[in-house]
Design a protein around this motif. Structure first.
Motif, mmCIF file in Angstrom:
data_model
loop_
_atom_site.group_PDB
_atom_site.id
_atom_site.type_symbol
_atom_site.label_atom_id
_atom_site.label_comp_id
_atom_site.label_asym_id
_atom_site.label_seq_id
_atom_site.Cartn_x
_atom_site.Cartn_y
_atom_site.Cartn_z
ATOM 1 N N TYR A 204 6.797 5.755 4.136
ATOM 2 C CA TYR A 204 6.653 5.636 2.680
ATOM 3 C C TYR A 204 7.683 6.496 1.972
ATOM 4 N N VAL B 256 10.778 -5.313 -1.072
ATOM 5 C CA VAL B 256 11.011 -5.107 0.352
ATOM 6 C C VAL B 256 12.300 -5.775 0.821
ATOM 7 N N ILE C 246 6.612 -1.922 -1.697
ATOM 8 C CA ILE C 246 6.224 -1.164 -0.510
ATOM 9 C C ILE C 246 4.778 -0.650 -0.570
ATOM 10 N N HIS C 247 4.281 -0.363 -1.785
ATOM 11 C CA HIS C 247 2.922 0.184 -1.861
ATOM 12 C C HIS C 247 1.862 -0.870 -1.535
ATOM 13 N N GLN D 76 2.330 -1.486 8.563
ATOM 14 C CA GLN D 76 3.275 -2.490 8.063
ATOM 15 C C GLN D 76 4.537 -1.827 7.507
ATOM 16 N N ARG D 77 4.345 -0.677 6.862
ATOM 17 C CA ARG D 77 5.502 0.047 6.334
ATOM 18 C C ARG D 77 6.434 0.462 7.466
ATOM 19 N N GLN D 78 5.825 0.896 8.577
ATOM 20 C CA GLN D 78 6.672 1.294 9.688
ATOM 21 C C GLN D 78 7.399 0.072 10.255
#
Lengths: 525, 315
Positions: free
Chosen positions: A361, A370, A410-411, A417-419
């Motif tokens: 993050y 994204v 991204i939030h 999923q962010r990784q």
């Protein structure tokens, strides 16, 4: 002593805790395990009655016969710190930066009127010594910023147990610490329980930590207790499917082929990085720090190499030097045979090494979509917008996301999923080398298992080389071919991962390996 | 600590040197010959030239700069072109009004702002908080000269508690002097207090979410005690920055309010000096203001180090 019955918590429309019940007897160690969002911390905060202000609680939290949910605030203040103490995950921020450690420990006694100033100071000294901070070496007049993470956690523990509470709640007390410090803090907690007859509620995501510490354990998920019972029996039986899944995930080894040992992609020779000493007084300087001290390593095409060591051993400096962000005073770094010189890395060379951080993050601009985040590395390699679009879609697809996800922010994604998005960003311009800096350390075991599978899959498909920096030896064991052990700027041991971790030749490596909490073999895991 | 102090001192001296150069150069560039202005439109060129020599205006630039700075270091600010008295005397008389006015305004502003900010933060989202936010919003929006006029209208004309302007001098007694400065100080303080209260509130709110506040609560501190003993000092750090900036604004920014209340302060002096092209007075007053600002910043830097142990180690 503590009896929680049908505890539920609601914030707005969201149900955070659902009918949580458990008991803790005097002198008992009670473990609570679960993944992030399972409600472990909220349960603990509810017992302390320090839940978020918007939260509504129902049920009963009975401590020595009194229901804490109906007690007035004044009585709760008198209880906190005296009968029940609590320590938290992040020792770096848990202490007031403007107060000395002595004052912060003494405050517990002063607040409860248990001693006068001199008495509180003497008690603080005694308690700090008890948790391993000898006042002769670490005086009470120190400020938190002058201490390491492990030392700060000791200060927190000293403040929490200053009045010898009957129950200590420890919320992920060792998650932010490296393995050797973790082992020391866990030993300290166990000693305190034995010496002072204190009960301990230990909250953690790490099954092995609970296995080595807790008498009884509760497994939580989605705000509810899945099952609870004596630790050994429960962990041996793994009767609940969720418990079984947690065990399987934590032991997950991705299916990957051993590297063939091709030509070296990364070649570091005798790298030296010296920092000038800290300024002290008007003209004086302390000794220069040799952060990286004659390190040599290679990573072959398609190979995974692990780099392990305690915090402060020079891992990060070495990483920065490899990326050409840190000038070297000696030695050289070559990538695909080309020299990497800090400040003069051509785009074409920079393109071929990418980095994935621990906290995905923090490494994303929250105001960009994204697709734009993933396309970021293309400034190193101009391509047509058409090709950029296809390649971003391919990268998202490769990490198991949908191309439409590119239109979101991204939030809107979970930690795992962010990784994945961070990995997509790293592979989108087809690098030769990906440096993974604690890339799975912050993830829950089930997510971690998925990401490790993904990394193995991408390595096979794109022939990537990984340099895997981590303090988590179980992860390193699962995914690397070779491992390097770093201590005080030097590589003290290197070799095949399985061999090094099974039969370490160096004392330091042995210490590291021994410090890792493990599930007993006899429990059949 | 010593290292920190020394580095701040060096930066203070350097700022003053640069400021003096800039001020001197600015006044050289702007058009208008003081000698010609003093003698009027019909003056003989010979008389103007003679006056220029007398005032030292015909000397080379570097020499005049050196004389100016050298004089100031010895407390000699030159002689006013229009009043024909030493500038130092003019300034010290005016400072006797401006300095107390500024300090009075700062005192009022902090005395109002800090309790209000703390109160609003501790009642976050409740009516008291909303009311304070609304009032301070208004305080920022309303210009202080208008506010000054309203104060005169209510407290001087309607209620007759204070005089509507003027200053009796400190010879009339401390109480009389302070009384005359009360309305102007209040007019100056309200804007600053509004800003400061908001900074205090948001800084405290942010601090209240820190982990160490939770630690303090877990030790058994009540919410208000945690605010007082742990959050307040941490929240003060950004407030001090703003306060330091406000002192500078108040010292220089009293011009309008001094005019509304007819106070013989520095603001009025510089206003008159500019219109009469009394450049030597302008130079001296501006230099003095710069000096005050730089010294205040130095004091703020020191205050940081007193509050925050992490700064004491740094050079």
């Amino acid at each position: 002593m503590l009896k929680v019955e049908g505890l539920s918590m609601q914030i707005g429309d969201a149900r955070i805790l659902n009918d949580v019940s458990f008991q803790i007897a005097p002198g008992e160690v009670f473990g609570v395990v679960g993944e992030s969002g399972s409600g472990k911390s909220m349960t603990a905060l509810s017992v302390m009655r320090l839940e978020p202000r918007a939260a509504r609680l129902s049920g009963r939290v009975e401590f020595e016969g009194r229901d804490l949910l109906t007690e007035p605030e004044r009585r709760l203040n008198a209880m906190r710190g005296r009968d029940v103490g609590m320590i938290f995950q992040e020792p770096m921020t848990a202490l007031n930066p403007l107060k000395t450690i002595g004052d912060q420990v003494a405050e517990t006694l002063l607040v409860h009127g248990a001693a006068d100033r001199a008495g509180a100071r003497a008690a603080a000294e005694e308690r700090l010594a008890r948790v391993g901070l000898d006042p002769a070496r670490v005086p009470l007049s120190r400020y938190p910023h002058e201490l390491s993470g492990g030392q700060r956690q000791r200060v927190c523990i000293a403040a929490a147990v200053a009045l010898r509470p009957k129950l200590l709640i420890a919320d992920e007390p060792t998650t932010a610490l490296d393995v050797t410090t973790q082992a020391q803090i866990l030993d300290l907690l166990k000693d305190l329980v034995e010496d002072e007859g204190m009960a301990l509620m230990l909250i953690t995501h790490d099954l092995a930590v609970v296995a080595g510490t807790a008498d009884r354990v509760a497994v939580m998920r989605g705000g509810a207790v899945m099952e609870q019972g004596p630790t050994e029996a429960l962990f041996r039986a793994r009767a609940h499917p969720y418990t079984a899944k947690l065990f399987a995930d934590s032991r997950h080894v991705p299916d990957r082929d051993a590297a063939s040992g091709g030509a070296p992609v990364l070649d570091v020779r005798d790298a030296v990085r010296i920092y000038p000493g800290r300024r002290g007084g008007l003209f004086g300087r302390s000794e220069p720090v040799r952060a990286v001290d004659g390190v040599s390593l290679t990573v072959a095409a398609g190979e995974s190499v692990g780099l392990v060591g305690e915090s402060g051993c020079g891992k990060s400096t070495l990483t920065r030097a490899i990326l050409g962000l840190e000038p070297l005073q000696g030695g050289a770094v070559h990538l695909d045979g080309q020299p990497v010189v800090a400040g003069r890395v051509p785009s074409d060379l920079r393109r071929r090494m990418q980095l994935v951080f621990q906290d995905p993050y923090g490494s994303f601009d929250p105001r960009q979509k994204v697709s734009r985040l993933v396309a970021e590395p293309f400034h190193l390699e101009p391509v047509s917008s058409e090709e950029r679009r296809t390649r971003v879609a391919e990268a998202l697809d490769a990490v198991g996301l949908k191309p439409e996800d590119g239109n979101r922010y991204i939030h809107e994604f979970s930690g795992g999923q962010r990784q994945r998005i961070a990995i997509a960003r790293a592979i989108v311009i087809r690098p030769s080398l990906v440096i993974l800096d604690e890339a799975v350390s912050a993830l829950d075991v089930s997510i971690r298992a998925q990401i490790l599978d993904l990394l193995a899959d991408l390595q096979r498909r794109f022939g990537l080389s990984y340099l895997f920096i981590s303090h988590d030896l179980s992860v390193v064991r699962a995914i690397t071919d070779r491992v390097l052990v770093m201590k005080a700027g030097q590589i003290v041991e290197a070799g095949e991962t399985e061999h090094v971790l099974h039969a370490p030749a160096q004392d330091y490596t042995r210490k590291l390996v021994a410090a890792v909490p493990t599930l007993p073999e006899a429990w059949g895991v | 600590m010593l290292c920190y102090l020394l580095s701040r001192l060096i930066s203070l001296v350097l700022s003053l040197a640069v400021a003096s150069l800039v001020i001197f150069a600015m006044l050289e560039i702007i058009p208008g010959d003081p000698a010609a202005v003093m003698l009027g439109l019909n003056a003989e060129p010979e008389a103007v030239a003679a006056l220029r020599t007398e005032l030292g205006l015909d000397l080379p630039l570097a020499q005049r700069y050196a004389a100016w700075v050298g004089g100031m270091l010895q407390g000699d600010f030159g002689t006013s072109y229009t009043y024909r008295v030493p500038v130092a005397d003019l300034i010290s008389a005016r400072l006797g009004v401006s300095l107390p006015l500024t300090l009075y305004a700062i005192f009022l502003s902090t005395a109002l702002a800090i309790p209000l900010g703390v109160w609003a933060a501790s009642r976050h989202g409740r009516p008291a908080d909303l009311a304070i936010m609304g009032v301070t919003q208004l305080g920022i929006a309303v210009p202080n000269f208008w506010f000054a006029m309203i104060l005169v209208l209510i407290f001087a004309i309607r209620l007759g508690w204070f005089a509507s302007g003027g200053f009796p001098g400190w010879d009339a007694g401390l109480f009389a002097g302070l009384k005359a400065l009360t309305l102007p100080a209040l007019a100056l303080a309200l804007l600053q207090a509004s800003i400061l209260a908001r900074v205090m509130r948001s800084s405290l709110l942010e601090t209240l979410h820190r982990d160490y506040i939770r630690t303090a609560r877990a030790k058994g501190l009540s919410r208000s005690r945690a605010i007082l003993h742990h959050a307040f000092r941490n929240a003060l750090i950004p407030v001090m920055t703003i306060l330091g900036m406000q002192v500078s604004v108040l010292i220089a920014g009293a011009i309008v309010v001094e005019n509304v209340f007819f106070l013989p302060g520095l603001g009025r002096l510089i206003f008159q000096a500019v219109t009469q092209r009394d450049l030597i007075v302008v130079e001296a007053v501006v230099m003095l203001l710069v000096f005050a600002v730089v010294v205040v910043n130095f004091l703020v830097d020191l205050a940081y180090a007193v509050v925050d142990p992490r700064l004491r180690r740094r050079a």
